[in-house]
Design an enzyme around this catalytic site. Structure first.
Site, mmCIF file in Angstrom:
data_model
loop_
_atom_site.group_PDB
_atom_site.id
_atom_site.type_symbol
_atom_site.label_atom_id
_atom_site.label_comp_id
_atom_site.label_asym_id
_atom_site.label_seq_id
_atom_site.Cartn_x
_atom_site.Cartn_y
_atom_site.Cartn_z
ATOM 1 N N GLY A 56 39.301 -36.795 102.560
ATOM 2 C CA GLY A 56 39.706 -35.504 103.112
ATOM 3 C C GLY A 56 40.567 -34.688 102.169
ATOM 4 C CG ASP A 57 42.184 -31.314 99.666
ATOM 5 O OD1 ASP A 57 42.951 -32.007 99.002
ATOM 6 O OD2 ASP A 57 42.248 -30.061 99.679
ATOM 7 C CB SER A 82 41.806 -43.149 99.125
ATOM 8 O OG SER A 82 41.814 -42.156 100.120
ATOM 9 C CE LYS A 101 40.412 -32.294 96.283
ATOM 10 N NZ LYS A 101 41.639 -33.123 96.477
ATOM 11 C CG ASN A 141 47.102 -35.867 106.445
ATOM 12 O OD1 ASN A 141 47.270 -36.223 105.281
ATOM 13 N ND2 ASN A 141 47.079 -36.725 107.447
ATOM 14 C CE LYS A 155 38.895 -42.432 97.296
ATOM 15 N NZ LYS A 155 38.405 -41.266 98.075
ATOM 16 C CB THR A 208 49.359 -37.490 101.243
ATOM 17 O OG1 THR A 208 48.041 -38.020 101.174
ATOM 18 C CG2 THR A 208 49.590 -36.536 100.098
ATOM 19 C CE LYS A 242 46.479 -35.797 93.026
ATOM 20 N NZ LYS A 242 46.137 -35.197 94.344
HETATM 21 P P1 NDP Z 1 45.457 -29.649 106.173
HETATM 22 O O1 NDP Z 1 44.208 -28.889 106.332
HETATM 23 O O2 NDP Z 1 45.723 -30.803 107.064
HETATM 24 O O3 NDP Z 1 46.721 -28.675 106.259
HETATM 25 C C1 NDP Z 1 46.854 -27.607 105.378
HETATM 26 C C2 NDP Z 1 48.082 -26.814 105.775
HETATM 27 O O4 NDP Z 1 48.344 -25.840 104.769
HETATM 28 C C3 NDP Z 1 47.908 -26.056 107.065
HETATM 29 O O5 NDP Z 1 49.149 -25.901 107.690
HETATM 30 C C4 NDP Z 1 47.343 -24.723 106.566
HETATM 31 O O6 NDP Z 1 47.546 -23.646 107.457
HETATM 32 C C5 NDP Z 1 48.134 -24.531 105.299
HETATM 33 N N1 NDP Z 1 47.335 -23.720 104.364
HETATM 34 C C6 NDP Z 1 46.123 -24.036 103.869
HETATM 35 N N2 NDP Z 1 45.666 -23.058 103.080
HETATM 36 C C7 NDP Z 1 46.606 -22.121 103.097
HETATM 37 C C8 NDP Z 1 46.708 -20.873 102.481
HETATM 38 N N3 NDP Z 1 45.731 -20.368 101.686
HETATM 39 N N4 NDP Z 1 47.831 -20.170 102.700
HETATM 40 C C9 NDP Z 1 48.807 -20.653 103.488
HETATM 41 N N5 NDP Z 1 48.757 -21.833 104.114
HETATM 42 C C10 NDP Z 1 47.677 -22.553 103.919
HETATM 43 O O7 NDP Z 1 45.470 -30.125 104.631
HETATM 44 P P2 NDP Z 1 46.344 -31.253 103.938
HETATM 45 O O8 NDP Z 1 47.661 -31.374 104.599
HETATM 46 O O9 NDP Z 1 45.497 -32.445 103.795
HETATM 47 O O10 NDP Z 1 46.518 -30.636 102.479
HETATM 48 C C11 NDP Z 1 47.637 -29.857 102.103
HETATM 49 C C12 NDP Z 1 47.781 -29.869 100.594
HETATM 50 O O11 NDP Z 1 47.995 -31.211 100.147
HETATM 51 C C13 NDP Z 1 46.575 -29.363 99.810
HETATM 52 O O12 NDP Z 1 47.024 -28.742 98.634
HETATM 53 C C14 NDP Z 1 45.842 -30.655 99.442
HETATM 54 O O13 NDP Z 1 45.033 -30.492 98.316
HETATM 55 C C15 NDP Z 1 47.031 -31.558 99.156
HETATM 56 N N6 NDP Z 1 46.792 -32.988 99.216
HETATM 57 C C16 NDP Z 1 46.239 -33.584 100.317
HETATM 58 C C17 NDP Z 1 46.079 -34.944 100.355
HETATM 59 C C18 NDP Z 1 45.570 -35.632 101.564
HETATM 60 O O14 NDP Z 1 45.547 -36.876 101.561
HETATM 61 N N7 NDP Z 1 45.181 -34.945 102.617
HETATM 62 C C19 NDP Z 1 46.416 -35.791 99.202
HETATM 63 C C20 NDP Z 1 47.062 -35.084 98.120
HETATM 64 C C21 NDP Z 1 47.209 -33.735 98.143
HETATM 65 P P3 NDP Z 1 46.296 -23.100 108.324
HETATM 66 O O15 NDP Z 1 46.021 -24.185 109.309
HETATM 67 O O16 NDP Z 1 46.779 -21.844 108.927
HETATM 68 O O17 NDP Z 1 45.172 -22.886 107.360
HETATM 69 O O1 2IT Z 2 44.256 -34.428 96.463
HETATM 70 C C1 2IT Z 2 44.105 -35.610 96.809
HETATM 71 O O2 2IT Z 2 44.529 -36.540 96.121
HETATM 72 C C2 2IT Z 2 43.405 -35.874 98.072
HETATM 73 N N1 2IT Z 2 43.011 -34.923 98.751
HETATM 74 C C3 2IT Z 2 43.118 -37.286 98.492
HETATM 75 C C4 2IT Z 2 41.895 -37.797 97.812
HETATM 76 C C5 2IT Z 2 41.422 -39.165 98.275
HETATM 77 O O3 2IT Z 2 40.379 -39.566 97.756
HETATM 78 O O4 2IT Z 2 42.060 -39.804 99.113
#
Ligand code: NDP
Ligand code: 2IT
Length: 460
Positions: free
Chosen positions: A179-180, A392, A140, A255, A104, A224, A128
């Protein structure tokens, strides 16, 4: 007494040596993968006290097995752009560990995606996912595809091609992606449609983060970001602090950031800054979340557009400058290694009280050391951002039972899960003589759950 202490000290040194040897092999086997090596190093170092107490884990080579993914799949993703040109990207899925449930974890679409990135993310997911208390293993994946500037049809064609190959390797009881970065409800929808067509069956539980109208869970979108804030609020409470009336800086505007901002505001905080990869905005009056949501969730625009509508706010190029803004609480919610030693120094000298990791591995090891040294409350990613994957798993449960919980029910369960992760990690930090060190506490709790399941299942 002295003799006992000396024996203990020798044991710790021997285990330390053993763990270093494992790390040397990981480096040798995974050259040019700095992010994966960084994630492994942090976990290995934190497990020394458990191995001293329970040498069975060493005898049964649990660590040696944990650091090697069960499977790494890479594949070609050909697709056609709007001008008729054929493009080729690389797709990945790492199926890291299935001891406690089907693989997952999310899918990331970003040009920086490579084997090192998916392996670090997949490795962290082991601990996690175990921390959530839900029956989910770890995986992943993603692609080096860059969604920026692509049309909706290009995104759809890419997602369909990506799923055409990925579908061979996933399923509701095999591997359940979500998603991520760069993958939200739109992409999950296109991938689900293609999976359904290929499979010839309605297997709702094959992906999570789906739209509410076709098997998605209420509360997953927010999970998240809300979860990070619930976790940090618990951590603050213990010190008589709270989000209420605190000044907060949250990086990113995707997100995780958006819903962390929303929950922090609901708890009475003033969130003064957020960012994207182009730079950051600072709004001394507190940022207007409705504007950020519209710009990012609806219009797909850059964050600097915010200042056109809010002239009291300013925009600065470069994303790491956000950490120079004085705040009580900092939540890095963008990407790995976005908060380095220099940024940590700024935060500490401006009097930050707590840091909560919404992104995966956003702080470098030097930054974490700096926070620990200055007694800044620190909530590590594996614990603090586990709310997303936890919900999830709740989505999978609803899909299997063919039922749908209300937003309140899901949010209640999320709060309970985040509180439990906090309490269990805190308790482990005390038991293993590093009271309050949630990095070590969380790693140990996650490790024991997975390691014990592996031991019960024989040499797997
Ligand atoms: P999104 O794509 O929705 O948003 C990512 C954000 O981070 C955007 O504002 C993006 O800016 C910025 N960003 C991405 N890459 C870079 C970079 N190299 N340098 C600077 N800014 C960057 O992703 P999420 O919000 O889903 O994910 C954000 C983080 O949270 C990640 O590390 C992800 O692994 C983690 N995460 C996500 C979960 C989820 O449920 N979605 C769960 C747990 C962890 P720009 O649009 O300009 O690229
Ligand atoms: O980093 C993470 O935990 C996520 N991007 C969410 C993974 C999931 O299966 O909901």
């Amino acid at each position: 007494m002295k003799v006992m202490e000396e024996i203990k000290e020798t044991q710790i040194q021997n285990v330390g040596k053993y763990v270093n040897e494992i790390f040397e092999v990981v480096k040798e086997r995974n050259p040019n993968e700095p992010e994966f090596q960084q994630a492994v190093k942090e976990v290995l170092d934190s497990l020394v006290p458990v191995l001293v107490k329970n040498p069975t884990y060493m005898k049964q080579a649990v660590l040696e097995r944990l650091v090697e993914p069960e499977r790494l799949i890479t594949f070609r993703v050909p697709w056609v752009d709007d001008s008729g040109n054929v493009k080729v990207n690389r797709g990945f899925r790492v199926q890291f560990n299935s001891a406690i449930g089907p693989y997952k974890g999310g899918l990331r679409f970003h040009p920086s995606v490579n084997a090192s990135i998916v392996k670090f993310l997949g490795f962290e997911q082991i601990f996690k996912n175990a921390l959530t208390g839900q029956p989910i293993g770890a995986g992943k994946g993603g692609s080096d595809f860059d969604p920026k500037g692509k049309s909706d049809l290009e995104i759809m064609r890419f997602c369909q091609s990506f799923m055409t190959e990925l579908a061979k390797h996933i399923g509701p009881d095999i591997d359940v992606p979500a998603g991520d970065i760069g993958v939200g409800a739109r992409e999950i929808g296109y991938m689900f449609g293609q999976y359904k067509k290929l499979r010839g069956a309605y297997e709702a539980g094959v992906l999570t983060g789906k739209g509410i109208g076709y098997g998605g869970s209420l509360g997953r979108k927010e999970a998240t970001g809300y979860g990070v804030v619930y976790f940090v609020e618990e951590m603050l409470k213990e010190k008589g602090l709270s989000f209420n009336e605190s000044t907060v800086v949250i990086s990113g505007s995707g997100n995780v950031s958006i819903y962390a901002i929303e929950k922090a505001m609901q708890l009475g905080a003033k969130v003064v800054a957020c960012s994207d990869s182009s730079g950051y905005i600072y709004d001394p009056n507190g940022i207007n979340l409705e504007t950020v949501k519209r710009l990012k969730e609806v219009e797909n625009k850059r964050i600097y557009e915010y200042v056109k509508e809010h002239p009291e706010a300013s925009f600065q190029v470069g994303y790491s400058g956000i950490w120079t803004i004085p705040c009580d609480i900092a939540l890095p919610c963008a990407t790995q290694n976005e908060l380095d030693k220099e940024s940590a120094e700024h935060l500490v000298s401006n009097g930050v009280k707590a840091v909560g990791e919404g992104a995966n591995m956003p702080s470098t090891q030097e930054a974490i050391d700096m926070f620990m040294e200055h007694h800044v409350l620190f909530a590590p990613a594996k614990a603090a951002n586990a709310g997303g994957v936890a919900v999830s798993a709740l989505e999978m449960a609803q899909n299997s039972a063919r039922i749908a919980w209300t937003q309140e029910e899901v949010d209640g369960k999320l709060q309970e899960i985040m509180n439990t992760i906090y309490r269990e990690s805190m308790k482990a930090s005390e038991k293993y003589n590093v009271p309050g060190n949630l990095v070590v506490g969380a790693n140990i709790v996650g490790f024991i759950k997975v390691a014990d399941a592996m031991l019960s299942q024989g040499v797997i």
